[in-house]
Write an enzyme that holds these catalytic residues in place. Structure first.
Site, PDB file in Angstrom:
ATOM      1  N   LYS A  83       6.794  -3.962  -3.806  1.00 63.48           N
ATOM      2  CA  LYS A  83       7.599  -5.166  -4.103  1.00 63.48           C
ATOM      3  C   LYS A  83       9.146  -4.655  -4.428  1.00 63.48           C
ATOM      4  CE  LYS A  83       5.674  -7.954  -7.441  1.00 63.48           C
ATOM      5  NZ  LYS A  83       5.277  -7.661  -8.723  1.00 63.48           N
ATOM      6  N   ARG A 153       8.593  -6.004 -13.691  1.00 55.51           N
ATOM      7  CA  ARG A 153       8.132  -6.321 -13.006  1.00 55.51           C
ATOM      8  C   ARG A 153       7.396  -4.904 -12.317  1.00 55.51           C
ATOM      9  NH1 ARG A 153      10.660 -10.312  -8.297  1.00 55.51           N
ATOM     10  NH2 ARG A 153       8.235 -10.839  -8.283  1.00 55.51           N
ATOM     11  N   GLY A 162      -1.884 -10.191  -9.691  1.00 54.32           N
ATOM     12  CA  GLY A 162      -2.509 -10.549 -10.945  1.00 54.32           C
ATOM     13  C   GLY A 162      -2.826  -9.705 -11.795  1.00 54.32           C
ATOM     14  N   MET A 164      -1.354  -6.522 -12.686  1.00 48.02           N
ATOM     15  CA  MET A 164      -0.149  -5.798 -13.301  1.00 48.02           C
ATOM     16  C   MET A 164       0.250  -7.000 -14.013  1.00 48.02           C
ATOM     17  SD  MET A 164      -1.077  -2.642 -12.430  1.00 48.02           S
ATOM     18  CE  MET A 164      -0.136  -1.658 -13.032  1.00 48.02           C
ATOM     19  N   ARG A 409       5.719  -9.901   0.760  1.00 53.26           N
ATOM     20  CA  ARG A 409       5.471  -9.181   1.630  1.00 53.26           C
ATOM     21  C   ARG A 409       4.152  -9.606   2.325  1.00 53.26           C
ATOM     22  NH1 ARG A 409       1.652 -10.139  -3.555  1.00 53.26           N
ATOM     23  NH2 ARG A 409       1.718 -11.804  -3.504  1.00 53.26           N
ATOM     24  N   HIS A 525      -5.037 -17.556  -8.419  1.00 51.14           N
ATOM     25  CA  HIS A 525      -5.633 -16.084  -8.157  1.00 51.14           C
ATOM     26  C   HIS A 525      -7.649 -16.637  -7.866  1.00 51.14           C
ATOM     27  CE1 HIS A 525      -8.171 -13.995 -10.041  1.00 51.14           C
ATOM     28  NE2 HIS A 525      -7.052 -12.742 -10.191  1.00 51.14           N
ATOM     29  N   SER A 834     -28.325  12.652  21.631  1.00 52.34           N
ATOM     30  CA  SER A 834     -27.764  10.854  20.683  1.00 52.34           C
ATOM     31  C   SER A 834     -27.815  12.185  19.084  1.00 52.34           C
ATOM     32  CB  SER A 834     -28.937   9.665  20.769  1.00 52.34           C
ATOM     33  OG  SER A 834     -28.144   8.776  20.065  1.00 52.34           O
ATOM     34  N   CYS A 901     -26.436   7.012  16.872  1.00 49.07           N
ATOM     35  CA  CYS A 901     -27.050   6.213  16.708  1.00 49.07           C
ATOM     36  C   CYS A 901     -28.133   5.732  15.796  1.00 49.07           C
ATOM     37  CB  CYS A 901     -28.916   6.062  17.859  1.00 49.07           C
ATOM     38  SG  CYS A 901     -29.531   8.185  17.702  1.00 49.07           S
ATOM     39  N   TYR A 921     -20.109   7.291  23.259  1.00 49.10           N
ATOM     40  CA  TYR A 921     -20.493   6.009  22.729  1.00 49.10           C
ATOM     41  C   TYR A 921     -21.203   6.042  21.178  1.00 49.10           C
ATOM     42  CZ  TYR A 921     -25.822   7.302  23.473  1.00 49.10           C
ATOM     43  OH  TYR A 921     -26.980   7.429  23.352  1.00 49.10           O
TER      44      TYR A 921
END
Ligand code: ADP
Ligand code: MG
Ligand code: MG
Length: 950
Positions: A83, A153, A162, A164, A409, A525, A834, A901, A921
């Site tokens: 903020k 704030r 919501g 704080m 934001r 909310h 693998s 895998c 992979y």
């Protein structure tokens, strides 16, 4: 506000760095994700080392903003919180931001490290910053005739909606309220502000709950015979203020603090204190935010949305946070202060005409009622979106026609919206494809990979609310967050139904499959939190009558009780009785486009773990580039085959076994034929029989009878053989290639089935089929050598019989520490590795996955392990073994093919690690394939996994 903000150019650097996310170690965030050990640690404050104290003195604790400039910038998010950093950025952009200052997150850290005290020098910095605000506004904090009021704030690095508590109108007391009344010429407004302040401050700072005040207000309205706050006049509010103060004195034994300085001090302490309240801790735990990030405190001059009908307060999104559509979207309330919107107490009005018409609201939109202000808001929002190059969520207030920006934001959004926005922004040339790809949290794709209600299915829709968070969910209705948690703990899917939700409900929302509320808009909310959590949500279903006491809701003629099943569709807003048939998701539209870009940007291939045609087909649809693990034993369990398998296991000798194997061979061959067909030339890795034979044996008496009949062996002999095969520790027993060593004919049969299938499908498809045969649980080179010989012989035989030339690879799983260490000599024989990280984790840590649940949580909570090593790779330990195996294996064979895998192949953090050590992979379950494709692309772009910003 007295003075106008002067437009000023943004610092040139701010733009490039604006969107950089703070890096944090994935390990660190996972600790917190599971439990909250940091909080416990903090409870015993230790005095700081002398060096830290010295360093502390040199730091700057307070950063000013407003009047067209700021000491901070968006890039300073870690220090100023989200903020504060964005308030600074907006100020630098010359946008109308009420002036103020930010007390840094370092103060929060200091506060908890130093027995809840503040660093030396902070007070003086606050004084100076406050004086600057006074000068800009042209009012004085605590002044009797011209008082400056401020809001206090909180603002952490990651937004925590919501969580704080914000205190508004701070600086009011019995004297300054009169000054405010005179100066504004509106006594009602002044006392309305004062009563709001007393209630908020008492609730947040003094611990006198808001219900105390609500009760007084209700009684007063009853006495007066009115139902709306707007029906109360100045005299009413004045009287209510007196009653509020009496209440506080009664509860606390001392009066409500009158000195503005004391008020400010108390509010600042409360914000820092709230960083460690239960709500904040729960939110951090769910979203993986470390406790040591801390929160900043923003002190900001008040602007008033409650100064009559030309004043208002609202929230807006530059694009639709639910669908991602590029349409401006928002809600506002006339003559109100900000908390009224967020709390969902009054149903807000729409900002645009389009939106208002879409939902059929009769209340005027802001576009109609405040045209000029609306247009300015649009201009600013467009500018912010271009500046941040991302969808913005903004909060604003209009004071007597003048617009003020209070927050911006990057807006939370659903996975669907995130993808649409990212793809659209590439088309608008706002961001690059690589940026688009890195903006989507891979795990969030899960939301899109689940079935949605079949539009053709019959369904009984009993109510319609707002489509607040997409996806469908079915479950049993509960009316309480606590019940949601308890029921879900028992494994029951639940839908949490509330009139509206509040931060206290977070844990229940998390436990629920979906959330349904009777009240609140799409920025309420419930909606915001549900979207953040990826839970389907329908909000504002006004037709619901919810009776908490009776644990029942009625809607029209329907009655739904606790425990009844309903379905909610967060994409349409429908509330449906019972469960609804669903259809499979598809990777089409923007989702498909984004995945294509991811494919262009990634280096690693993505395969799937699949053994059935259904799974293989699904995985192909999701973009799998082959099969990384086909577990052949799953094919043995099918009802039609198990008898032959049991006959094979129970055979007294090799000849008997071969007779049984001959029965299994055609079935096994058919399995492979189907897989090869579906994979159409893509690589298919087939792992030979792995589990201990004991697992296949008859369990019940009926099973024994059946086997006895089929094999002609008597039950006593069967039971004797069963006891023989029993093992004390089957995980470390006669399994994997050890079976192949003892019974080579089993692997010989499997090899033959593979090659016959490969030859047949190659002919059919007119393209080569290259099977990769994987020998499990190899610890030594000799094991692999012997098994390879068996495979090679089968290949030679099939080639001779069919007259086809076959190419194939023989490799091994690396799932024992010894194999990792001796990788060099193993790679002299094996052509691929693998990593079977499920077993490798078990064997490295010496922890049985099946028994670990009872203590692993504790290990994670106590910070011994950063996360459950079976879901996210233990990169330090298991990872080092993998690294060793990669290195040594490649020493022996430069082109050694490397893959993973285990379960980890679908875990984004683990995929980052696989990229780092250069695997070729990853392989994961079909539904995780898109997640892995995206994570692999991000890993190729970023190298380090950034912390998610909740
Ligand atoms: P949250 O983080 O919960 O959104 P905020 O700090 O943004 O809390 O405060 C909630 C609301 O309070 C804001 O949306 C805004 O409407 C109002 N508010 C905060 N500061 C001010 C201010 N200086 N002037 C007017 N309203 C404010
Ligand atoms: Mg806010
Ligand atoms: Mg294994």
């Amino acid at each position: 506000m007295a003075k106008k903000a002067k437009a000023k150019k943004a610092a040139p650097k701010a733009k490039q760095v604006a969107k950089k996310k703070p890096a944090a170690k994935p390990a660190a965030r996972r600790i917190v994700a599971a439990r909250k050990p940091a909080a416990a640690k903090r409870a015993t404050p230790k005095s700081p080392p002398p060096k830290a104290k010295a360093a502390a003195r040199k730091r700057k604790w307070v950063y000013a903003f407003g009047d067209g400039k700021a000491e901070g910038a968006a890039a300073m998010r870690n220090l100023l919180g989200g903020k504060g950093a964005n308030l600074a950025e907006m100020s630098n952009l010359g946008l109308p931001v009420p002036p103020g200052f930010t007390i840094t997150t370092e103060v929060c850290t200091y506060y908890y490290d130093n027995k809840q005290t503040y660093p030396a020098g902070m007070d003086a910095e606050i004084d100076a910053a406050l004086a600057r605000v006074e000068k800009i506004v042209g009012a004085k904090f605590g002044d009797a005739s011209n008082p400056l009021l401020v809001s206090v704030r909180s603002g952490a690095r990651a937004s925590m909606p919501g969580m704080m508590d914000t205190v508004l109108n701070l600086g009011l007391n019995d004297v300054t309220v009169q000054g405010l009344a005179k100066q504004s010429g509106d006594e009602r407004f002044a006392y309305d502000s004062y009563r709001r302040f007393i209630q908020m401050y008492s609730d947040v700072v003094l611990g006198v709950g808001h219900e105390n005040f609500e009760e007084i207000l209700e009684l007063h309205k009853e006495d007066k015979g009115v139902s709306l706050d707007t029906d109360l006049d100045a005299a009413d509010w004045r009287q209510i203020v007196e009653e509020y103060k009496t209440k506080v004195k009664e509860k606390l034994g001392k009066p409500f603090p009158q000195a503005p300085r004391d008020q400010l001090k108390g509010a600042i302490a409360a914000v820092f204190g709230s960083w460690m309240n239960d709500r904040a801790k729960t939110y951090r735990a769910i979203h993986g935010i470390p406790a040591d990030w801390g929160t900043a405190v923003n002190v900001q001059a008040m602007v008033f949305g409650n100064m009559g009908d030309t004043s208002a307060t609202g929230v807006a999104f530059t694009r639709d946070p639910s669908t991602g559509d590029n349409s401006f979207y928002g809600e506002y309330l006339v003559n109100a202060q900000g908390e009224d919107v967020v709390a969902g107490i009054r149903t807000p009005q729409h900002i645009t005409i389009a939106e208002k018409q879409k939902v059929g609201s009769r209340l005027p939109s802001m576009e109609e009622s405040m045209g000029a202000t609306y247009r300015e808001l649009r201009r600013i929002c467009d500018r912010l979106e271009r500046h941040y190059r991302d969808m913005q969520d903004i909060e604003f207030t209009v004071q007597r026609g003048k617009l003020w920006m209070l927050q911006c934001r990057s807006g939370k959004r659903t996975a669907k919206a995130a993808i649409k926005i990212a793809v659209d922004m590439v088309k608008q040339k706002l961001i690059s494809k690589a940026e688009a790809v890195t903006r989507i949290e891979p795990a969030s794709l899960d939301q899109l990979l689940h079935p949605t209600p079949d539009p053709k299915a019959e369904k009984q829709v009993i109510a319609k609310g707002l489509a607040a968070s997409p996806g469908a969910a079915s479950g049993k209705v509960v009316f309480d967050a606590h019940d949601a948690e308890t029921w879900a703990g028992r494994g029951e899917p639940v839908i949490l139904v509330r009139v509206e939700t509040s931060p206290e409900d977070i844990h229940g929302m998390h436990a629920a499959k979906g959330i349904l509320t009777a009240r609140g808009g799409t920025t309420s909310h419930a909606a915001v939190v549900a979207r953040g959590m990826g839970r389907p949500c329908v909000s504002g279903a006004g037709a619901l009558r919810i009776d908490y006491r009776g644990q029942v809701m009625t809607v029209g003629t329907h009655t739904v009780r606790q425990g009844d099943t309903i379905t909610i569709d967060g994409s349409t807003g429908e509330v449906i009785l019972g469960t609804v048939p669903t259809i499979e998701p598809e990777l089409s539209g923007e989702f498909g486009t984004l995945m294509q870009w991811a494919d262009q940007l990634r280096r690693m291939k993505v395969r799937t773990n699949a053994e059935t045609p259904l799974d293989a087909g699904t995985a192909r649809k999701f973009g799998a580039e082959g099969i990384g693990l086909c577990r052949t034993e799953h094919m043995f369990f099918e009802a039609s085959r198990i008898a032959a398998v049991r006959e094979m296991i129970l055979a007294a000798d090799k000849a008997g076994r071969e007779r049984a194997l001959a029965k299994i061979l055609p079935m096994q061959r058919q399995d492979f034929v189907e897989l090869f067909r579906i994979m159409a030339g893509l690589p298919v890795t087939i792992r030979f029989l792995d589990p201990p034979l004991h697992e296949f044996l008859p369990k019940t008496e009926a099973d024994f009878d059946a086997v006895a009949k089929a094999t002609g062996v008597d039950i006593a002999t069967l039971k004797h053989r069963e006891r023989q095969l029993e093992e004390a520790n089957p995980m470390l027993g006669h399994r994997g290639c050890r079976l192949g060593i003892t019974y080579p004919e089993i692997y010989a049969m499997q090899a033959r089935a593979v090659f016959e299938a490969a030859a047949a499908v190659a002919k059919e498809l007119k393209r080569s089929v290259v099977p990769e045969i994987m020998i499990p649980l190899v610890a030594t080179r000799q094991e692999l050598e012997m098994m390879k010989r068996v495979v090679d012989e089968a290949a030679k035989a099939v080639m001779a019989e069919t007259g086809t030339k076959l190419s194939y690879l023989v490799g091994t799983m690396i799932e024992l520490p010894r194999a990792a260490l001796r990788a060099r000599e193993i790679a002299e024989v094996g052509e691929f590795f693998s990593f079977g990280t499920n077993d490798l984790t078990q064997t490295t840590l010496g922890i049985s996955r099946d028994d670990a649940a009872s203590f692993l949580d504790d290990y994670v909570a106590k910070g011994i392990l950063p996360a459950d090593p079976f879901s996210s790779l233990d990169t330090a330990g298991v990872g080092e073994l993998m690294q060793i195996a990669v290195e040594r294996g490649r020493q022996a064979r430069r082109d050694l093919k490397l893959g993973i895998c285990g379960e980890h192949g679908g875990d984004p953090a683990s995929i980052y690690f696989c990229e780092k050590i250069g695997l070729d992979y990853v392989s994961c379950s079909p539904y995780r394939v898109p997640i892995a494709r995206l994570a692999a692309a991000q890993a190729a772009i970023n190298k380090e996994k950034p912390a998610s910003e909740a």
